[in-house]
Scaffold this motif. Structure first.
Motif, PDB file in Angstrom:
ATOM      1  N   ALA A 190       6.410  22.479 -10.887  1.00 48.88           N
ATOM      2  CA  ALA A 190       5.098  22.382 -10.259  1.00 48.88           C
ATOM      3  C   ALA A 190       4.049  22.117 -11.336  1.00 48.88           C
ATOM      4  CB  ALA A 190       4.781  23.654  -9.484  1.00 48.88           C
ATOM      5  N   ILE A 191       3.445  20.940 -11.308  1.00 48.11           N
ATOM      6  CA  ILE A 191       2.399  20.603 -12.279  1.00 48.11           C
ATOM      7  C   ILE A 191       1.128  20.262 -11.503  1.00 48.11           C
ATOM      8  CG2 ILE A 191       1.738  19.039 -14.149  1.00 48.11           C
ATOM      9  CD1 ILE A 191       4.684  18.508 -14.629  1.00 48.11           C
ATOM     10  N   PRO A 192       0.009  20.886 -11.844  1.00 50.54           N
ATOM     11  CA  PRO A 192      -1.227  20.630 -11.099  1.00 50.54           C
ATOM     12  C   PRO A 192      -1.667  19.162 -11.221  1.00 50.54           C
ATOM     13  CG  PRO A 192      -1.539  22.343 -12.787  1.00 50.54           C
ATOM     14  CD  PRO A 192      -0.151  21.876 -12.901  1.00 50.54           C
ATOM     15  N   VAL A 193      -2.330  18.687 -10.172  1.00 47.41           N
ATOM     16  CA  VAL A 193      -2.738  17.280 -10.114  1.00 47.41           C
ATOM     17  C   VAL A 193      -3.574  16.852 -11.329  1.00 47.41           C
ATOM     18  CG1 VAL A 193      -3.925  15.545  -8.741  1.00 47.41           C
ATOM     19  CG2 VAL A 193      -2.628  17.359  -7.608  1.00 47.41           C
ATOM     20  N   PRO A 194      -4.620  17.616 -11.715  1.00 42.40           N
ATOM     21  CA  PRO A 194      -5.430  17.167 -12.862  1.00 42.40           C
ATOM     22  C   PRO A 194      -4.591  16.986 -14.129  1.00 42.40           C
ATOM     23  CG  PRO A 194      -6.470  19.027 -11.756  1.00 42.40           C
ATOM     24  CD  PRO A 194      -5.114  18.883 -11.158  1.00 42.40           C
ATOM     25  N   VAL A 228       0.839  -1.201   0.000  1.00 46.95           N
ATOM     26  CA  VAL A 228       0.000   0.000   0.000  1.00 46.95           C
ATOM     27  C   VAL A 228       0.874   1.252   0.000  1.00 46.95           C
ATOM     28  CG1 VAL A 228      -1.672   1.337   1.341  1.00 46.95           C
ATOM     29  CG2 VAL A 228      -1.927  -1.141   1.138  1.00 46.95           C
ATOM     30  N   ALA A 229       1.913   1.242   0.850  1.00 42.30           N
ATOM     31  CA  ALA A 229       2.818   2.397   0.919  1.00 42.30           C
ATOM     32  C   ALA A 229       3.466   2.645  -0.430  1.00 42.30           C
ATOM     33  CB  ALA A 229       3.886   2.159   1.977  1.00 42.30           C
ATOM     34  N   LEU A 230       3.805   1.560  -1.105  1.00 36.94           N
ATOM     35  CA  LEU A 230       4.482   1.675  -2.396  1.00 36.94           C
ATOM     36  C   LEU A 230       3.569   2.343  -3.426  1.00 36.94           C
ATOM     37  CD1 LEU A 230       7.266   0.927  -3.247  1.00 36.94           C
ATOM     38  CD2 LEU A 230       6.444  -1.270  -4.046  1.00 36.94           C
ATOM     39  N   VAL A 231       2.297   1.924  -3.445  1.00 39.00           N
ATOM     40  CA  VAL A 231       1.351   2.536  -4.380  1.00 39.00           C
ATOM     41  C   VAL A 231       1.223   4.032  -4.082  1.00 39.00           C
ATOM     42  CG1 VAL A 231      -1.053   2.597  -5.124  1.00 39.00           C
ATOM     43  CG2 VAL A 231       0.079   0.402  -4.738  1.00 39.00           C
ATOM     44  N   GLY A 232       1.115   4.357  -2.785  1.00 31.36           N
ATOM     45  CA  GLY A 232       1.031   5.767  -2.403  1.00 31.36           C
ATOM     46  C   GLY A 232       2.251   6.542  -2.861  1.00 31.36           C
ATOM     47  N   LEU A 233       3.423   5.949  -2.669  1.00 34.32           N
ATOM     48  CA  LEU A 233       4.659   6.639  -3.050  1.00 34.32           C
ATOM     49  C   LEU A 233       4.742   6.848  -4.563  1.00 34.32           C
ATOM     50  CD1 LEU A 233       7.265   4.940  -0.693  1.00 34.32           C
ATOM     51  CD2 LEU A 233       6.662   7.357  -0.740  1.00 34.32           C
ATOM     52  N   VAL A 234       4.287   5.867  -5.325  1.00 35.37           N
ATOM     53  CA  VAL A 234       4.301   6.016  -6.783  1.00 35.37           C
ATOM     54  C   VAL A 234       3.470   7.232  -7.175  1.00 35.37           C
ATOM     55  CG1 VAL A 234       3.520   4.999  -8.950  1.00 35.37           C
ATOM     56  CG2 VAL A 234       4.766   3.608  -7.309  1.00 35.37           C
ATOM     57  N   MET A 235       2.272   7.371  -6.556  1.00 32.16           N
ATOM     58  CA  MET A 235       1.423   8.527  -6.874  1.00 32.16           C
ATOM     59  C   MET A 235       2.124   9.829  -6.519  1.00 32.16           C
ATOM     60  SD  MET A 235      -2.386   7.514  -5.826  1.00 32.16           S
ATOM     61  CE  MET A 235      -2.896   5.860  -5.627  1.00 32.16           C
ATOM     62  N   ILE A 236       2.694   9.873  -5.305  1.00 31.87           N
ATOM     63  CA  ILE A 236       3.386  11.103  -4.896  1.00 31.87           C
ATOM     64  C   ILE A 236       4.530  11.401  -5.847  1.00 31.87           C
ATOM     65  CG2 ILE A 236       4.721  12.196  -3.055  1.00 31.87           C
ATOM     66  CD1 ILE A 236       3.211  10.416  -1.088  1.00 31.87           C
ATOM     67  N   SER A 237       5.254  10.348  -6.244  1.00 31.89           N
ATOM     68  CA  SER A 237       6.412  10.540  -7.112  1.00 31.89           C
ATOM     69  C   SER A 237       6.013  11.150  -8.453  1.00 31.89           C
ATOM     70  CB  SER A 237       7.113   9.196  -7.329  1.00 31.89           C
ATOM     71  OG  SER A 237       8.067   9.301  -8.345  1.00 31.89           O
ATOM     72  N   LEU A 238       4.813  10.790  -8.946  1.00 30.97           N
ATOM     73  CA  LEU A 238       4.360  11.360 -10.213  1.00 30.97           C
ATOM     74  C   LEU A 238       3.929  12.809 -10.043  1.00 30.97           C
ATOM     75  CD1 LEU A 238       2.362   8.322 -11.615  1.00 30.97           C
ATOM     76  CD2 LEU A 238       4.524   9.229 -12.465  1.00 30.97           C
ATOM     77  N   LEU A 239       3.517  13.153  -8.821  1.00 26.57           N
ATOM     78  CA  LEU A 239       2.961  14.495  -8.598  1.00 26.57           C
ATOM     79  C   LEU A 239       4.015  15.510  -8.196  1.00 26.57           C
ATOM     80  CD1 LEU A 239      -0.280  13.554  -6.630  1.00 26.57           C
ATOM     81  CD2 LEU A 239      -0.107  14.315  -8.997  1.00 26.57           C
ATOM     82  N   VAL A 240       5.086  15.065  -7.558  1.00 26.49           N
ATOM     83  CA  VAL A 240       6.028  16.000  -6.938  1.00 26.49           C
ATOM     84  C   VAL A 240       7.304  16.111  -7.751  1.00 26.49           C
ATOM     85  CG1 VAL A 240       7.463  16.388  -4.902  1.00 26.49           C
ATOM     86  CG2 VAL A 240       5.145  15.521  -4.647  1.00 26.49           C
ATOM     87  N   GLY A 241       7.836  17.309  -7.862  1.00 28.77           N
ATOM     88  CA  GLY A 241       9.111  17.458  -8.546  1.00 28.77           C
ATOM     89  C   GLY A 241       9.505  18.910  -8.669  1.00 28.77           C
ATOM     90  N   SER A 242      10.647  19.125  -9.328  1.00 28.40           N
ATOM     91  CA  SER A 242      11.162  20.487  -9.426  1.00 28.40           C
ATOM     92  C   SER A 242      10.197  21.382 -10.200  1.00 28.40           C
ATOM     93  CB  SER A 242      12.523  20.462 -10.123  1.00 28.40           C
ATOM     94  OG  SER A 242      12.391  19.872 -11.385  1.00 28.40           O
TER      95      SER A 242
END
Lengths: 345, 339
Positions: free
Chosen positions: A44-48, A28-42
């Motif tokens: 800033a890209i909106p979630v949608p 479960v943690a891994l799935v959560g981290l994958v999502m965060i990894s796609l959303l976060v970075g240098s």
């Protein structure tokens, strides 16, 4: 073999249930981290927009391209590299029967590094995709050397001999690498950034290049649980049970070359994962490698991916390399786990 | 042959190995004093050491070469002994100050000093010593759970080592390439700025530590039988372990402060020493001598190999010690003594 499985089968049900709980939680943690990894970075890209890039890809939108070509390959690579390093460490610690054995201490990473440095200085290689083959060659040469020297003699490759020949090979490789680096400032400049271990700027080409090797290595590692169980019983018992220990070690060696070579090629020599994940996996899973290996397969990517995400955030908009963050993040957790285990016993 | 005769023969071999190693160390040491841009003949070196040299040989041998060669000898001995103690104390052939975080602690403190505060010479040395001791103290405290076991100490050590290596890497990637290269030289280990001022503290430390280790050597022998047997034989195991650990850390810390964490000497000396002595014990004296030989020989090679730029000694300790250990392993494996 039947004897081994009865000897090593987890006898008490509570341990098993606890292991399953750990595995589930980690997944479960891994799935959560994958999502965060796609959303976060240098950037800033909106979630949608990120969601759109994944489900409704439009190659004319820059942000979509960025998610598809930067973050997605990087995230997948973090998962694969993590899995590779965790499994490689587990296999090596089982074969060497030593909690200090890992691709770093036994010279595999140093072999890969030496070949990469030679690639930079002798052949002027600058591209990441060019490093891959050198890293592979180095890992292969190192493994053959360590195993070759360790296996000389009547009694074959004993854990102590493997440990010592690994340590000696490591020393020799590091010496040679440093000699080159001290006389070539340009190579040092290029190499010091690779050497730390980083996932930034890895695109799809690096991923597709190492995927077959990591995939094969992961399958081989997961299938070798039984072999490792017999090896950890000691050579005499293993032989008594009809196991050809030399073949078992060669299978393990091939696995390690595939996993370490590919992981190091893709991300540089990341040190801490192969050393720290196996003891944690053994604490959770007990001594049976058929359970330990899947645990390592899930735990290690959590560490690498979490470290990579943290590295993108802590010095935003700059990045701290994943190899640096892994130990800072994982070290305290590891020490805490070692201490907890001490209290229980 | 009776058991007693076997024991005598094994002991005689270990003694003979020590004598030969000491002779080898003395030979390399004299070579380092004699050869250089201006070569001083061996009789002249000896008479200069005896206080009867000319002003030229006094300057070359006593002022220029002696501090460097002596530092190499003492630093190598300290690393070799420290590694031998740690490996038999923790029961792991891969244990050494490099692997369990002592060198990383010294290194992190020193690199922080060099890169972030622009420290040089004595400041770096002091930082390194403090770093080594603080890391060891932290390691012991973190591994403490109603006592300390070797296994837990090793695991806590590698956790700490990893964190500290990250600190080093962070500074190495964030700094200017030139000061990073300075730091790399220090991290590799170098005898380039040896002098009497740095040699004296090291010698004093060794004069204090060597008798302490000699006194504790019997405890180390007993602990080789396992903690329970050793306690049964009347040894206060926790106290002996703490004392030996302190000695090993102090040896490695002082040596690191003097010359940087010269790579692999501690890790390689003890296996070589044990394999040469073959008496089944921790082989403290042979390992100490092997360490001294490796460092002086590597420094000599680093300065005088034609075609090679003058590299820091730590670059070549691995290149000199490692192949020898590999050959030794290969040879003894064939004879069936490798394990």
């Amino acid at each position: 073999m039947a004897v081994v499985s009865t000897v090593l089968a987890p006898a008490d049900v509570p341990v098993r249930r606890r292991t399953v709980a750990w595995l589930g939680g980690t997944a479960v943690a891994l799935v959560g981290l994958v999502m965060i990894s796609l959303l976060v970075g240098s950037k800033a890209i909106p979630v949608p927009t990120v969601v759109d890039a994944l489900v409704d890809f439009d190659p004319t939108i820059n942000d979509h391209l960025f998610v598809r070509e930067e973050r997605l390959p990087r995230t997948l690579l973090a998962l694969l590299v993590g899995a590779g390093l965790g499994l490689a460490g587990t296999v090596m610690q089982a074969v060497a029967r030593n909690p200090l054995a890992d691709p770093g201490v036994l010279g595999i990473n140093a072999g890969a590094s030496l070949f990469v440095v030679m690639g930079i200085t002798l052949f002027g290689v600058t591209a990441l995709t060019g490093y891959v083959w050198f890293a592979f060659g180095g890992a292969l040469v190192a493994t053959v050397l360590v195993y070759g020297v360790g296996a000389l003699g009547r009694e074959g490759a004993t854990p102590v001999k493997i440990a010592l020949s690994g340590a000696a090979a490591n020393a020799a490789f590091v010496s040679l690498t440093t000699t080159v680096l001290l006389s070539d400032t340009d190579a040092f400049e290029q190499f010091r950034l690779w050497q730390v271990g980083s996932l930034s700027g890895r695109h799809l080409d690096v991923l597709t290049q190492v995927l077959p090797f990591l995939g094969a290595g992961i399958v081989l590692a997961l299938a070798s649980g039984r072999l490792l169980n017999t090896l950890t019983l000691g050579d005499d018992i293993a032989r008594g049970l009809g196991q050809n220990t030399a073949v078992a070690r060669i299978v393990a060696g091939v696995t390690v070359v595939l996993l370490c070579g590919a992981a190091t090629a893709a991300a540089g020599p990341i040190g801490f994962v192969g050393l720290a994940v196996p003891p944690v996996a053994r604490m959770v899973a007990g001594p049976d490698h058929r359970v330990v290996l899947p645990c390592a397969l899930l735990f290690a990517p959590v560490l690498v991916l979490a470290a990579d995400i943290l590295g993108r955030v802590i010095a935003w908009p700059a990045e701290v390399q994943v190899g640096i963050v892994t130990a800072v993040l994982g070290g305290p957790v590891f020490i805490a786990l070692v201490r907890r285990r001490g209290r229980r016993q | 042959m009776s058991a007693l005769a076997v024991v005598r023969r094994v002991r005689r071999r270990a003694r003979l190995v020590s004598v030969l190693l000491a002779a080898l160390a003395a030979g390399v040491f004299l070579l380092a004093l004699s050869v250089g841009t201006a070569t001083v003949s061996l009789p002249d070196v000896l008479s200069t050491l005896a206080g009867q040299g000319s002003s030229d040989t006094n300057y070359i041998v006593l002022d220029r070469r002696l501090p460097r060669a002596l530092t190499g000898l003492l630093v190598g001995a300290a690393f070799g002994l420290s590694g031998a103690i740690l490996q038999s104390l923790l029961g792991n052939p891969l244990a050494s100050p490099d692997v369990i975080g002592i060198s990383a602690g010294a290194g992190a403190a020193a690199v922080t000093g060099i890169v972030a505060f622009g420290l040089g010479g004595p400041g770096v040395a002091a930082a390194a010593l403090v770093g080594a001791l603080a890391t060891a103290a932290l390691m012991y405290l973190l591994a403490w759970r109603d006592g300390v076991t070797g296994y837990r100490l090793v695991l806590v050590g590698i956790g700490l080592a990893a964190i500290l290596l990250s600190v080093i890497s962070y500074f190495m990637t964030r700094s200017q390439v030139t000061s990073a290269q300075d730091a790399l030289v220090w991290l590799t280990g170098s005898l380039n700025d040896s002098g009497w001022d740095k040699l004296v503290p090291l010698a004093v430390a060794l004069v204090l530590l060597l008798p302490a280790v000699a006194a504790a050597a019997r405890a180390l022998d007993l602990m080789g039988f396992g903690d329970d047997t050793a306690s049964g034989l009347g040894l206060a195991v926790p106290r002996a372990r703490l004392g030996l650990l302190l000695c090993a850390v102090a040896l490695a810390g002082t040596a690191t402060a003097t010359a940087g964490p010269i790579a692999f000497v501690a890790l390689l000396s003890a296996p070589i020493g044990r394999r040469l002595a073959r008496d089944g014990g921790p082989a403290l004296l042979p390992s100490t001598l092997v360490g001294a030989v490796i460092v002086v020989a590597a420094d000599f090679a680093a300065q005088h190999t034609p075609g090679l730029p003058r590299v820091p000694v730590g670059v070549l300790t691995g290149a000199i010690g490692a192949p020898y250990l590999l050959i030794l392993l290969a040879r003894m494996n064939r004879g069936g003594h490798g394990g």
